[in-house]
Design a protein around this motif. Structure first.
Motif, PDB file in Angstrom:
ATOM      1  N   ASN A   1       0.827  -1.214   0.000  1.00 52.70           N
ATOM      2  CA  ASN A   1       0.000   0.000   0.000  1.00 52.70           C
ATOM      3  C   ASN A   1       0.861   1.264   0.000  1.00 52.70           C
ATOM      4  OD1 ASN A   1      -2.498  -1.380   0.031  1.00 52.70           O
ATOM      5  ND2 ASN A   1      -2.287  -1.741   2.225  1.00 52.70           N
ATOM      6  N   GLU A   2       0.199   2.398   0.168  1.00 54.52           N
ATOM      7  CA  GLU A   2       0.811   3.723   0.166  1.00 54.52           C
ATOM      8  C   GLU A   2       1.223   4.111  -1.247  1.00 54.52           C
ATOM      9  OE1 GLU A   2       1.429   6.478   2.686  1.00 54.52           O
ATOM     10  OE2 GLU A   2      -0.399   5.325   3.002  1.00 54.52           O
ATOM     11  N   ALA A   3       2.187   5.074  -1.374  1.00 54.39           N
ATOM     12  CA  ALA A   3       2.569   5.604  -2.691  1.00 54.39           C
ATOM     13  C   ALA A   3       2.892   4.457  -3.642  1.00 54.39           C
ATOM     14  CB  ALA A   3       3.779   6.528  -2.549  1.00 54.39           C
ATOM     15  N   GLN A   4       2.220   4.443  -4.779  1.00 52.48           N
ATOM     16  CA  GLN A   4       2.382   3.326  -5.692  1.00 52.48           C
ATOM     17  C   GLN A   4       1.947   3.736  -7.095  1.00 52.48           C
ATOM     18  OE1 GLN A   4      -0.896   0.318  -5.039  1.00 52.48           O
ATOM     19  NE2 GLN A   4      -1.145   1.507  -3.168  1.00 52.48           N
ATOM     20  N   VAL A   5       2.275   2.865  -8.046  1.00 47.66           N
ATOM     21  CA  VAL A   5       1.844   3.106  -9.428  1.00 47.66           C
ATOM     22  C   VAL A   5       0.822   2.053  -9.854  1.00 47.66           C
ATOM     23  CG1 VAL A   5       3.833   4.430 -10.224  1.00 47.66           C
ATOM     24  CG2 VAL A   5       3.959   1.925 -10.174  1.00 47.66           C
ATOM     25  N   ASN A   6       0.180   1.471  -8.864  1.00 52.29           N
ATOM     26  CA  ASN A   6      -0.953   0.558  -9.095  1.00 52.29           C
ATOM     27  C   ASN A   6      -0.580  -0.618 -10.006  1.00 52.29           C
ATOM     28  OD1 ASN A   6      -2.720   2.283  -7.566  1.00 52.29           O
ATOM     29  ND2 ASN A   6      -2.789   3.636  -9.352  1.00 52.29           N
ATOM     30  N   LEU A   7       0.537  -1.233  -9.697  1.00 53.05           N
ATOM     31  CA  LEU A   7       0.916  -2.440 -10.421  1.00 53.05           C
ATOM     32  C   LEU A   7      -0.062  -3.566 -10.095  1.00 53.05           C
ATOM     33  CD1 LEU A   7       4.794  -2.399  -9.815  1.00 53.05           C
ATOM     34  CD2 LEU A   7       3.561  -1.628 -11.857  1.00 53.05           C
ATOM     35  N   VAL A   8      -0.266  -4.451 -11.048  1.00 53.83           N
ATOM     36  CA  VAL A   8      -1.163  -5.588 -10.844  1.00 53.83           C
ATOM     37  C   VAL A   8      -0.367  -6.880 -11.055  1.00 53.83           C
ATOM     38  CG1 VAL A   8      -3.229  -4.330 -11.538  1.00 53.83           C
ATOM     39  CG2 VAL A   8      -1.904  -5.558 -13.266  1.00 53.83           C
ATOM     40  N   PRO A   9      -0.739  -7.949 -10.366  1.00 54.91           N
ATOM     41  CA  PRO A   9      -0.018  -9.218 -10.524  1.00 54.91           C
ATOM     42  C   PRO A   9       0.018  -9.661 -11.986  1.00 54.91           C
ATOM     43  CG  PRO A   9      -1.510  -9.334  -8.651  1.00 54.91           C
ATOM     44  CD  PRO A   9      -1.823  -8.049  -9.355  1.00 54.91           C
ATOM     45  N   GLY A  10       1.179 -10.057 -12.433  1.00 54.68           N
ATOM     46  CA  GLY A  10       1.360 -10.507 -13.812  1.00 54.68           C
ATOM     47  C   GLY A  10       1.741  -9.407 -14.777  1.00 54.68           C
ATOM     48  N   GLU A  11       1.624  -8.150 -14.360  1.00 56.88           N
ATOM     49  CA  GLU A  11       2.006  -7.033 -15.232  1.00 56.88           C
ATOM     50  C   GLU A  11       3.514  -7.057 -15.464  1.00 56.88           C
ATOM     51  OE1 GLU A  11       1.640  -2.118 -15.358  1.00 56.88           O
ATOM     52  OE2 GLU A  11       0.734  -3.261 -13.708  1.00 56.88           O
ATOM     53  N   LYS A  12       3.930  -6.711 -16.670  1.00 56.71           N
ATOM     54  CA  LYS A  12       5.346  -6.707 -17.010  1.00 56.71           C
ATOM     55  C   LYS A  12       5.822  -5.271 -17.241  1.00 56.71           C
ATOM     56  CE  LYS A  12       5.327 -11.297 -19.186  1.00 56.71           C
ATOM     57  NZ  LYS A  12       6.116 -11.965 -18.123  1.00 56.71           N
TER      58      LYS A  12
END
Length: 414
Positions: free
Chosen positions: A102-113
């Protein structure tokens, strides 16, 4: 005199006037003014080239560093890229663990490359925690293993008041499954400055990334994000300060607002660290105070150019050499920050680490150079090697015999 000053009071006034006139020549040159009062639990100001500390407060107290932790991740990534163990275009597959931070992030999702460069930029500019964990897992196999690498690297760099618990600097409750690492997550202000200095010294190209005021993540994609650097002292941002080109902010409830900054002015780079300031704006106004102090009170002085013979060490005796004396040199320029107007109070002194006895080889290290202020050593983290300028072969017993006779005869006549 009695005709000129008839009363005792007049004589006292004359004496006071004489002392007043002579006072400038009697008082030593004024040293640098006191550092400003900064609203930070601890701070430090360091000159980059020499590593000299210009001012500090509680700089060795370990404190939560928040996202200033990511400077170590930056260092390790840059090291791996330099060695060819990583490439900026390498693909990273995001794990569930990384995407779940959580917190500051770029909203990566599982499996994203994403590429190493994309994740590194998001981490360095936007302090993206998910990108940081993804990098840690790529390098270490797991965040826990990577934290072990971080702690080993901290010891290698001489950071004696640092221990990492994770790769992000976040408190554990921001993790669904925090790394299982013992010990508190802490750094000192001095260690932050040492790490920042090594990062900039060993990998100066990093400034091309960390100095970007704004970036676009996933450019041209449906989930494109426009991100602003948390370092608001960069050009075009709220607390802009000329010359600032890094480095890393940090904030958690336990750490307060922190900032490791760096700026260049008139050829001199300073590194500043403020820890546990009370507000986001304070970490930048406090940094401005420290930069203003350093740039206004100090200037860089070149004591020696690379390969120059050290003044006072032009003719150093050598035992049993074919030549009786040799000059000593340093192999790189000796540049040191000095208080403005105090240049004459600095001198150079050689500490020998071995006896000067033939045979000697050109370039052989025989000592270290110390910089003294009024005869007292200045703290300088980088030893300055002193070398022999020329080869010196061992003299034969015959040469030494006649040299001894010559010295005794000369002594009789003198």
């Amino acid at each position: 005199m009695r005709h000129w000053f008839r009363s005792a009071q007049q004589r006292k006034i004359a004496a006071l006037l004489l002392i007043f006139c002579l006072l400038p020549s009697l008082v030593p040159a004024q040293a640098a003014s006191k550092p400003p009062q900064v609203r930070a639990a601890s701070y430090i100001v360091m000159e980059f080239q020499s590593g000299r500390v210009l001012a500090e407060k509680d700089a060795d107290v370990p404190r939560p560093p928040a996202s200033m932790t990511k400077m170590m991740v930056e260092y390790i990534v840059m090291e791996k890229v330099r060695r060819g163990e990583l490439h900026w275009e390498d693909q990273v597959t995001v794990s569930k663990h990384a995407a779940g931070v959580n917190e500051a992030q770029v909203n990566l999702v599982p499996g994203e490359k994403r590429t190493i460069l994309e994740l590194f930029t998001a981490m360095s500019v936007y302090s993206a925690n998910d990108a940081t964990v993804a990098l840690a897992e790529k390098i270490g196999g797991s965040e826990e293993a990577f934290v072990g690498l971080m702690n080993r690297k901290a010891r290698e760099l001489g950071m004696t008041h640092t221990h990492y618990h994770n790769a992000t600097g976040l408190d554990n409750h921001f993790y669904a499954d925090p790394p299982n690492v013992l010990g508190s997550h802490v750094m000192s202000a001095r260690d932050c400055a040492l790490l920042a200095r090594r990062l900039l010294k060993d990998y100066p190209e990093v400034t091309k990334i960390i100095s970007q005021p704004r970036i676009v993540f996933r450019k041209g994609e449906p989930r494109q994000q426009r991100l602003t650097n948390w370092n608001l002292m960069l050009p075009g941002l709220r607390f802009y300060y000329p010359g600032v080109d890094g480095l890393k902010t940090g904030h958690t409830r336990n750490a307060g607002y922190c900032f490791t900054g760096t700026a260049v002015k008139n050829g001199m780079r300073l590194i500043t660290v403020v820890m546990d300031t009370p507000a986001e704006s304070t970490r930048f106004t406090a940094t401005k105070q420290l930069l203003d102090y350093g740039f206004s009170q100090f200037t860089l002085k070149t004591f020696l150019s690379g390969g120059q013979v050290i003044p006072g060490y032009e003719r150093v005796p050598v035992t049993d050499g074919v030549v009786p004396e040799i000059p000593l040199v340093t192999d790189h320029p000796v540049v040191f920050p000095v208080e403005k107007g105090q240049e004459s109070r600095y001198t150079l002194h050689v500490d020998y680490i071995k006896r000067l006895e033939a045979p000697l080889r050109a370039g052989e290290v025989v000592g270290t150079l110390r910089i003294l202020y009024d005869g007292k050593e200045m703290r300088n983290p980088d030893p300055i090697p002193v070398r022999v300028l020329q080869d010196v072969e061992k003299a034969s017993w015959w040469e030494l015999f006649f040299r001894k006779i010559g010295e005794e005869v000369s002594g009789l006549f003198s």
